[in-house]
Scaffold this motif. Structure first.
Motif, PDB file in Angstrom:
ATOM      1  N   VAL A  39       0.844  -1.193   0.000  1.00 56.04           N
ATOM      2  CA  VAL A  39       0.000   0.000   0.000  1.00 56.04           C
ATOM      3  C   VAL A  39       0.880   1.244   0.000  1.00 56.04           C
ATOM      4  N   GLY A  40       0.271   2.382  -0.329  1.00 59.01           N
ATOM      5  CA  GLY A  40       1.002   3.646  -0.266  1.00 59.01           C
ATOM      6  C   GLY A  40       0.820   4.532  -1.474  1.00 59.01           C
ATOM      7  N   GLY A  41       0.656   3.938  -2.665  1.00 58.01           N
ATOM      8  CA  GLY A  41       0.533   4.768  -3.860  1.00 58.01           C
ATOM      9  C   GLY A  41       1.787   5.603  -4.063  1.00 58.01           C
ATOM     10  N   ARG A  42       1.591   6.914  -4.307  1.00 58.13           N
ATOM     11  CA  ARG A  42       2.747   7.789  -4.514  1.00 58.13           C
ATOM     12  C   ARG A  42       3.388   8.222  -3.194  1.00 58.13           C
ATOM     13  N   MET A  43       2.805   7.860  -2.062  1.00 55.94           N
ATOM     14  CA  MET A  43       3.519   7.991  -0.789  1.00 55.94           C
ATOM     15  C   MET A  43       4.377   6.739  -0.641  1.00 55.94           C
ATOM     16  N   SER A  44       5.397   6.673  -1.478  1.00 54.81           N
ATOM     17  CA  SER A  44       6.177   5.443  -1.622  1.00 54.81           C
ATOM     18  C   SER A  44       7.575   5.597  -1.059  1.00 54.81           C
ATOM     19  N   THR A  45       8.140   4.475  -0.662  1.00 59.29           N
ATOM     20  CA  THR A  45       9.516   4.432  -0.172  1.00 59.29           C
ATOM     21  C   THR A  45      10.222   3.263  -0.848  1.00 59.29           C
ATOM     22  N   ARG A  46      11.372   3.557  -1.463  1.00 63.07           N
ATOM     23  CA  ARG A  46      12.152   2.529  -2.153  1.00 63.07           C
ATOM     24  C   ARG A  46      13.350   2.144  -1.286  1.00 63.07           C
ATOM     25  N   ASP A  47      13.512   0.851  -1.037  1.00 62.78           N
ATOM     26  CA  ASP A  47      14.652   0.359  -0.264  1.00 62.78           C
ATOM     27  C   ASP A  47      15.867   0.163  -1.160  1.00 62.78           C
ATOM     28  N   SER A  48      17.034   0.325  -0.570  1.00 67.09           N
ATOM     29  CA  SER A  48      18.291   0.026  -1.261  1.00 67.09           C
ATOM     30  C   SER A  48      19.302  -0.434  -0.224  1.00 67.09           C
ATOM     31  N   ALA A  49      20.468  -0.892  -0.683  1.00 69.00           N
ATOM     32  CA  ALA A  49      21.517  -1.329   0.232  1.00 69.00           C
ATOM     33  C   ALA A  49      22.077  -0.175   1.058  1.00 69.00           C
ATOM     34  N   PHE A  50      21.783   1.057   0.642  1.00 66.30           N
ATOM     35  CA  PHE A  50      22.357   2.232   1.302  1.00 66.30           C
ATOM     36  C   PHE A  50      21.315   3.036   2.079  1.00 66.30           C
ATOM     37  N   GLY A  51      20.090   2.565   2.108  1.00 64.21           N
ATOM     38  CA  GLY A  51      19.039   3.287   2.802  1.00 64.21           C
ATOM     39  C   GLY A  51      17.837   3.470   1.891  1.00 64.21           C
ATOM     40  N   THR A  52      16.861   4.217   2.375  1.00 68.06           N
ATOM     41  CA  THR A  52      15.601   4.365   1.648  1.00 68.06           C
ATOM     42  C   THR A  52      15.533   5.677   0.867  1.00 68.06           C
ATOM     43  N   PHE A  53      14.619   5.698  -0.095  1.00 68.14           N
ATOM     44  CA  PHE A  53      14.337   6.890  -0.888  1.00 68.14           C
ATOM     45  C   PHE A  53      12.825   7.127  -0.903  1.00 68.14           C
ATOM     46  N   ASP A  54      12.408   8.341  -0.589  1.00 65.30           N
ATOM     47  CA  ASP A  54      11.006   8.726  -0.788  1.00 65.30           C
ATOM     48  C   ASP A  54      10.891   9.205  -2.225  1.00 65.30           C
ATOM     49  N   HIS A  55      10.655   8.274  -3.133  1.00 66.97           N
ATOM     50  CA  HIS A  55      10.746   8.616  -4.553  1.00 66.97           C
ATOM     51  C   HIS A  55       9.429   9.121  -5.132  1.00 66.97           C
ATOM     52  N   GLY A  56       8.404   9.229  -4.289  1.00 68.97           N
ATOM     53  CA  GLY A  56       7.143   9.832  -4.716  1.00 68.97           C
ATOM     54  C   GLY A  56       6.960  11.154  -4.001  1.00 68.97           C
ATOM     55  N   ALA A  57       5.929  11.249  -3.165  1.00 69.68           N
ATOM     56  CA  ALA A  57       5.710  12.457  -2.364  1.00 69.68           C
ATOM     57  C   ALA A  57       6.888  12.658  -1.422  1.00 69.68           C
ATOM     58  N   GLN A  58       7.345  13.908  -1.305  1.00 66.23           N
ATOM     59  CA  GLN A  58       8.528  14.207  -0.516  1.00 66.23           C
ATOM     60  C   GLN A  58       8.222  14.556   0.937  1.00 66.23           C
ATOM     61  N   TYR A  59       7.070  15.137   1.162  1.00 61.63           N
ATOM     62  CA  TYR A  59       6.658  15.556   2.498  1.00 61.63           C
ATOM     63  C   TYR A  59       5.186  15.924   2.411  1.00 61.63           C
ATOM     64  N   PHE A  60       4.572  16.298   3.541  1.00 58.64           N
ATOM     65  CA  PHE A  60       3.215  16.820   3.474  1.00 58.64           C
ATOM     66  C   PHE A  60       3.054  17.966   4.459  1.00 58.64           C
ATOM     67  N   THR A  61       2.055  18.793   4.219  1.00 59.01           N
ATOM     68  CA  THR A  61       1.691  19.875   5.124  1.00 59.01           C
ATOM     69  C   THR A  61       0.297  19.575   5.669  1.00 59.01           C
ATOM     70  N   VAL A  62      -0.078  20.266   6.743  1.00 61.70           N
ATOM     71  CA  VAL A  62      -1.365  20.024   7.393  1.00 61.70           C
ATOM     72  C   VAL A  62      -2.102  21.353   7.519  1.00 61.70           C
ATOM     73  N   ARG A  63      -3.182  21.500   6.763  1.00 65.42           N
ATOM     74  CA  ARG A  63      -3.969  22.723   6.779  1.00 65.42           C
ATOM     75  C   ARG A  63      -5.417  22.474   7.173  1.00 65.42           C
ATOM     76  N   ASP A  64      -5.879  21.244   7.035  1.00 65.90           N
ATOM     77  CA  ASP A  64      -7.261  20.887   7.332  1.00 65.90           C
ATOM     78  C   ASP A  64      -7.338  20.256   8.716  1.00 65.90           C
ATOM     79  N   ALA A  65      -8.267  20.728   9.533  1.00 67.64           N
ATOM     80  CA  ALA A  65      -8.389  20.238  10.907  1.00 67.64           C
ATOM     81  C   ALA A  65      -8.692  18.744  10.951  1.00 67.64           C
ATOM     82  N   ARG A  66      -9.405  18.246   9.957  1.00 67.65           N
ATOM     83  CA  ARG A  66      -9.734  16.816   9.930  1.00 67.65           C
ATOM     84  C   ARG A  66      -8.483  15.971   9.701  1.00 67.65           C
ATOM     85  N   PHE A  67      -7.573  16.471   8.877  1.00 69.10           N
ATOM     86  CA  PHE A  67      -6.310  15.770   8.642  1.00 69.10           C
ATOM     87  C   PHE A  67      -5.471  15.783   9.909  1.00 69.10           C
ATOM     88  N   ALA A  68      -5.421  16.929  10.577  1.00 71.13           N
ATOM     89  CA  ALA A  68      -4.678  17.032  11.834  1.00 71.13           C
ATOM     90  C   ALA A  68      -5.214  16.047  12.869  1.00 71.13           C
TER      91      ALA A  68
END
Length: 347
Positions: A39-68
């Motif tokens: 699961v995850g869609g574009r909120m994805s993380t790719r594993d490698s021998a050297f660590g992970t990569f967030d190769h989709g969404a890089q971060y998120f912000t919180v503006r909606d009270a329901r999300f918070a």
């Protein structure tokens, strides 16, 4: 509360899992179908021998009270990422202007971007309500009850299966894929037409690791900023992954190509794309070292250029719904709101 329903959800990204968990909380039965291995869609993380990569969404912000409020259910999972060093760069890698000031917190789940969706999906997975590596090929009226739906699917081994008895079907996938599925049934034509004006751009993403930077007296290579927007014709965004909380010390970079360049080179050989993006990365950052790890990933539907303009679409009579970040924009929170508001209307 309405009579409990049996609902199929196609997709397992933020919009899909938000919709699914909200419907379950309202007393409905849900089955999630996802063509990938997790699961995850574009909120994805790719594993490698050297660590992970967030190769989709890089971060998120919180503006909606329901999300918070929803984020409080996984307290401590998401941590603030200091992005106040971000700069807007010109095509030669020179700082042209300050960008992305810390006017609002930038959040990242730990240990990777996919951790949030995985945490929210865990009760569904534990209940056996998530079918992974299952691609939905068509939707059709149920053979035994024409008021219900059945889904025709293929598995990772090319096996086929039909899932039946659904009162409603929600498509939480990119709009071209949603249109294709809606086209498999006459009842979906009206919803499909409403998405015709939506436009989403592709994105080639490059992942690089430089373990040689982890040495005494040397903590990073190249520039001292950790993320940047760029006007380089090939590259739109760069992130030093190792600057994010909980990501490990090995210096790693995720580089996202511009929408125009990605579209122009959409069907290029991945090795050629990788070479061109590494060259552009070197021009911008000044890092000439040979990466110990390099790979690319092509997102066919990455950033919404023309959104739907509504949080979701629902044909209650037909029992068909559509949601996704592309309904409102391209932010993680847009996907959350889309899935939530569709579920609340169904519930």
């Amino acid at each position: 509360m309405t009579q409990p329903k049996n609902i199929a959800i196609v997709g397992a990204g933020m919009a899909a899992i938000t919709c699914a968990r909200t419907l379950v909380q309202a007393g409905h039965r849900v089955t999630v179908f996802e063509k990938s291995r997790g699961v995850g869609g574009r909120m994805s993380t790719r594993d490698s021998a050297f660590g992970t990569f967030d190769h989709g969404a890089q971060y998120f912000t919180v503006r909606d009270a329901r999300f918070a409020l929803a984020l409080q259910t996984t307290a401590g999972l998401c941590r603030p990422w200091s992005a106040n060093t971000v700069r807007v760069l010109d095509s030669h890698g020179r700082v042209a202007a300050a960008g992305l000031p810390a006017r609002e917190p930038h959040w990242v789940p730990s240990p990777g971007m996919n951790a949030l969706v995985r945490a929210w999906a865990k009760p569904l997975v534990d209940a056996g309500s998530v079918e992974l590596q299952t691609r939905v090929m068509a939707i059709a009226p149920d053979a035994l009850n024409k008021k219900q739906w059945q889904l025709h699917t293929t598995g990772a081994d090319d096996s086929s299966h039909v899932y039946s008895g659904f009162d409603a079907v929600v498509l939480a996938i990119p709009h071209p894929q949603a249109q294709a599925l809606l086209a498999t049934t006459p009842k979906g034509e009206a919803l499909a037409k409403k998405t015709n004006k939506v436009s989403v751009a592709p994105c080639w993403t490059l992942m690089l690791a430089f373990p040689q930077a982890v040495q005494p007296g040397l903590t990073t290579l190249g520039p001292q900023w950790n993320a940047a927007r760029s006007t380089h014709h090939r590259i739109a965004w760069l992130t030093r992954e190792s600057s994010k909380p909980g990501r490990g010390r090995v210096e790693r970079w995720t580089v996202q190509a511009s929408a125009a360049w990605s579209q122009e080179h959409l069907n290029d050989d991945p090795a050629r794309v990788q070479a061109k993006l590494i060259k552009a990365f070197s021009e911008i950052t000044g890092i000439r070292a040979e990466p110990a790890h390099a790979e690319v990933h092509r997102w066919m539907y990455a950033k919404t250029e023309q959104p739907l303009g509504h949080s979701h679409l629902l044909d209650a009579k037909a029992g068909l719904g559509v949601c996704g970040d592309w309904c409102l924009g391209h932010r993680v929170e847009d996907a959350f709101i889309s899935g939530l508001e569709l579920a609340l209307q169904v519930a």
